[in-house]
Design a protein around this motif. Structure first.
Motif, PDB file in Angstrom:
ATOM      1  N   LYS A   1     -14.036   5.371 -21.402  1.00  0.00           N
ATOM      2  CA  LYS A   1     -13.124   4.629 -20.535  1.00  0.00           C
ATOM      3  C   LYS A   1     -13.293   5.074 -19.079  1.00  0.00           C
ATOM      4  O   LYS A   1     -13.316   6.266 -18.791  1.00  0.00           O
ATOM      5  CB  LYS A   1     -11.668   4.847 -20.972  1.00  0.00           C
ATOM      6  CG  LYS A   1     -11.338   4.245 -22.321  1.00  0.00           C
ATOM      7  CD  LYS A   1      -9.866   4.443 -22.658  1.00  0.00           C
ATOM      8  CE  LYS A   1      -9.494   3.796 -23.989  1.00  0.00           C
ATOM      9  NZ  LYS A   1      -8.070   4.003 -24.332  1.00  0.00           N
TER      10      LYS A   1
ATOM     11  N   ASN B   1     -14.481 -11.191 -26.197  1.00  0.00           N
ATOM     12  CA  ASN B   1     -14.972  -9.868 -25.828  1.00  0.00           C
ATOM     13  C   ASN B   1     -14.280  -8.853 -26.736  1.00  0.00           C
ATOM     14  O   ASN B   1     -13.264  -8.255 -26.377  1.00  0.00           O
ATOM     15  CB  ASN B   1     -14.674  -9.569 -24.360  1.00  0.00           C
ATOM     16  CG  ASN B   1     -15.327  -8.287 -23.879  1.00  0.00           C
ATOM     17  OD1 ASN B   1     -15.754  -7.455 -24.675  1.00  0.00           O
ATOM     18  ND2 ASN B   1     -15.409  -8.111 -22.569  1.00  0.00           N
TER      19      ASN B   1
ATOM     20  N   HIS C   1     -24.473  -7.525 -26.010  1.00  0.00           N
ATOM     21  CA  HIS C   1     -23.048  -7.783 -25.813  1.00  0.00           C
ATOM     22  C   HIS C   1     -22.825  -9.198 -25.286  1.00  0.00           C
ATOM     23  O   HIS C   1     -21.923  -9.917 -25.731  1.00  0.00           O
ATOM     24  CB  HIS C   1     -22.472  -6.745 -24.839  1.00  0.00           C
ATOM     25  CG  HIS C   1     -20.993  -6.803 -24.693  1.00  0.00           C
ATOM     26  ND1 HIS C   1     -20.355  -6.404 -23.527  1.00  0.00           N
ATOM     27  CD2 HIS C   1     -20.013  -7.216 -25.536  1.00  0.00           C
ATOM     28  CE1 HIS C   1     -19.048  -6.564 -23.683  1.00  0.00           C
ATOM     29  NE2 HIS C   1     -18.814  -7.053 -24.879  1.00  0.00           N
TER      30      HIS C   1
ATOM     31  N   THR D   1     -13.588  -9.754 -17.584  1.00  0.00           N
ATOM     32  CA  THR D   1     -13.399 -10.778 -18.614  1.00  0.00           C
ATOM     33  C   THR D   1     -12.069 -11.490 -18.444  1.00  0.00           C
ATOM     34  O   THR D   1     -11.984 -12.720 -18.570  1.00  0.00           O
ATOM     35  CB  THR D   1     -13.484 -10.146 -20.014  1.00  0.00           C
ATOM     36  OG1 THR D   1     -14.744  -9.485 -20.158  1.00  0.00           O
ATOM     37  CG2 THR D   1     -13.357 -11.197 -21.096  1.00  0.00           C
TER      38      THR D   1
ATOM     39  N   GLY E   1     -16.385  -6.046 -18.309  1.00  0.00           N
ATOM     40  CA  GLY E   1     -15.369  -5.141 -18.819  1.00  0.00           C
ATOM     41  C   GLY E   1     -14.076  -5.909 -19.030  1.00  0.00           C
ATOM     42  O   GLY E   1     -14.036  -7.143 -18.943  1.00  0.00           O
ATOM     43  N   ALA E   2     -12.996  -5.187 -19.272  1.00  0.00           N
ATOM     44  CA  ALA E   2     -11.721  -5.846 -19.554  1.00  0.00           C
ATOM     45  C   ALA E   2     -11.244  -6.676 -18.371  1.00  0.00           C
ATOM     46  O   ALA E   2     -10.839  -7.836 -18.533  1.00  0.00           O
ATOM     47  CB  ALA E   2     -10.678  -4.802 -19.935  1.00  0.00           C
TER      48      ALA E   2
ATOM     49  N   ARG F   1     -15.042  -5.959 -27.655  1.00  0.00           N
ATOM     50  CA  ARG F   1     -15.051  -4.562 -27.206  1.00  0.00           C
ATOM     51  C   ARG F   1     -13.875  -4.248 -26.290  1.00  0.00           C
ATOM     52  O   ARG F   1     -13.335  -3.139 -26.317  1.00  0.00           O
ATOM     53  CB  ARG F   1     -16.349  -4.257 -26.450  1.00  0.00           C
ATOM     54  CG  ARG F   1     -17.619  -4.277 -27.257  1.00  0.00           C
ATOM     55  CD  ARG F   1     -18.784  -3.821 -26.378  1.00  0.00           C
ATOM     56  NE  ARG F   1     -20.080  -3.993 -27.014  1.00  0.00           N
ATOM     57  CZ  ARG F   1     -21.240  -3.711 -26.419  1.00  0.00           C
ATOM     58  NH1 ARG F   1     -21.244  -3.235 -25.178  1.00  0.00           N
ATOM     59  NH2 ARG F   1     -22.387  -3.892 -27.060  1.00  0.00           N
ATOM     60  N   ARG F   2     -13.520  -5.205 -25.443  1.00  0.00           N
ATOM     61  CA  ARG F   2     -12.557  -4.913 -24.378  1.00  0.00           C
ATOM     62  C   ARG F   2     -11.251  -5.701 -24.466  1.00  0.00           C
ATOM     63  O   ARG F   2     -10.206  -5.222 -24.045  1.00  0.00           O
ATOM     64  CB  ARG F   2     -13.197  -5.197 -23.005  1.00  0.00           C
ATOM     65  CG  ARG F   2     -14.476  -4.434 -22.741  1.00  0.00           C
ATOM     66  CD  ARG F   2     -14.246  -2.937 -22.701  1.00  0.00           C
ATOM     67  NE  ARG F   2     -15.452  -2.211 -22.301  1.00  0.00           N
ATOM     68  CZ  ARG F   2     -15.592  -0.904 -22.363  1.00  0.00           C
ATOM     69  NH1 ARG F   2     -14.593  -0.163 -22.809  1.00  0.00           N
ATOM     70  NH2 ARG F   2     -16.715  -0.329 -21.994  1.00  0.00           N
TER      71      ARG F   2
ATOM     72  N   ARG G   1      -5.220   3.568 -17.537  1.00  0.00           N
ATOM     73  CA  ARG G   1      -6.193   4.599 -17.922  1.00  0.00           C
ATOM     74  C   ARG G   1      -6.016   5.865 -17.102  1.00  0.00           C
ATOM     75  O   ARG G   1      -6.213   6.975 -17.608  1.00  0.00           O
ATOM     76  CB  ARG G   1      -7.612   4.046 -17.768  1.00  0.00           C
ATOM     77  CG  ARG G   1      -8.001   3.081 -18.866  1.00  0.00           C
ATOM     78  CD  ARG G   1      -9.296   2.389 -18.579  1.00  0.00           C
ATOM     79  NE  ARG G   1      -9.179   1.463 -17.464  1.00  0.00           N
ATOM     80  CZ  ARG G   1     -10.143   0.656 -17.052  1.00  0.00           C
ATOM     81  NH1 ARG G   1     -11.312   0.677 -17.645  1.00  0.00           N
ATOM     82  NH2 ARG G   1      -9.958  -0.161 -16.027  1.00  0.00           N
TER      83      ARG G   1
END
Length: 320
Positions: A267, A45, A35, A13, A9-10, A47-48, A249
């Motif tokens: 999320k 990455n 992925h 990574t 994930g963010a 996506r994130r 978030r």
């Protein structure tokens, strides 16, 4: 020493990127094979963390059986840790496992280190927590976090191995305080988001943050945490960041709730499950946590936003 980051994930990574920049080989594990292959090929990455390149000494894989590392950073959501370790914990026996998430398990009521200890008795559990956004870490912006491990010697070793030129780690043996600070501030951040989303104003947010911090201290100390831990990065520091930025978030989730808008279901909002788990812990411990209780009630659709506000404003007047 090589390091494995389990979870792409963010935040996972970002940790892989910043640690690798210091020259340490890092293996980044992604659950999704497609992925993983995409990240390995594109060195990003998308996506994130779009726009931030993976250093060449980061290897991305979906094959957890192939990972050999001296330190494992467990960067999966809190509510997934127990299931992850039930499936893969045997591969991590005897290693230091550093949880990189914040929350309380909804089923067991455990924090990250207790969850690790229950699943992997021979591992050394630790937790990395504090005020940070993944994108800041990934871009090399200065960030300070708390590294908590009950074993002081191991805490020192992990601190040295994981600190970088831009990521400064402060160590503590108070895992209870570090975990509860990180978990509870997410609940207060949801409440602050609701406050702003519902149009109650900045003064009201300041009140929620302040009284929320009092709740955090009350329960944490009752469960054995040290006061100075809650006053540090993993408590007050993380609270200040998470309650005041739409990058959070949890705050953004609360903002959407207060406005009556939908929120991206993709999320992870750790504070949503944590609110329910902590409300139960508070009842069992006899700790008064009115803000946490109304957040849990709103999430369980037992109260409307208006009813939650009225419930807090109608509480008896008292000394601070």
């Amino acid at each position: 020493m090589s390091i494995a980051v389990l979870g792409a994930g963010a935040f996972g990574t970002a940790l892989a990127i910043t640690i690798a920049r210091g020259g340490t080989p890092v293996t980044l594990w992604a659950r999704d094979a497609k992925h993983a292959a995409q990240m390995q090929a594109t060195r990003e990455n998308a996506r994130r963390l779009a726009g931030v390149s993976l250093p060449q000494n980061v290897t991305v894989t979906a094959e957890i059986a192939s990972i050999e590392a001296g330190i494992a950073l467990l960067a999966v959501p809190m509510q997934q840790i127990a299931a992850f370790l039930a499936e893969h914990g045997a591969r991590l026996a005897g290693k230091p496992i550093v949880a990189c998430c914040k929350g309380v398990d909804l089923q067991s009521g455990f924090g990250p280190t207790a969850t690790i200890a229950a699943a992997c008795p021979t591992a050394t559990p630790a937790v990395l927590t504090g005020p940070s956004f993944a994108i800041d870490i990934a871009r090399g912006l200065p960030t300070a976090l708390t590294l908590a491990c009950g074993n002081e010697a191991e805490a020192q070793r992990l601190q040295a191995a994981l600190s970088t030129d831009t990521l400064r780690l402060y160590r503590t043996t108070d895992t209870t305080g570090a975990e509860l600070g990180g978990a509870l501030k997410n609940v207060i951040a949801i409440a602050c988001g609701v406050t702003i989303g519902a149009g109650l104003g900045e003064s009201a947010r300041a009140a929620v943050m302040t009284r929320g911090f009092a709740e955090m201290q009350r329960l944490s100390q009752q469960l054995g945490a040290r006061p100075e831990t809650l006053a540090g990065l993993s408590g007050f520091g993380d609270l200040a960041l998470t309650c005041t930025s739409e990058k959070s978030r949890n705050f953004s989730f609360g903002l959407a709730l207060g406005r009556g808008e939908s929120f991206d279901a993709g999320k992870t909002v750790e504070g949503a499950a944590t609110a329910r788990a902590v409300a139960r812990l508070a009842r069992e411990a006899g700790a008064e946590m009115p803000i946490t209780s109304v957040v849990a009630a709103v999430l369980e659709q037992k109260l409307t936003i208006r009813e939650a506000v009225d419930a807090l404003l109608s509480r008896p007047l008292k000394e601070e």
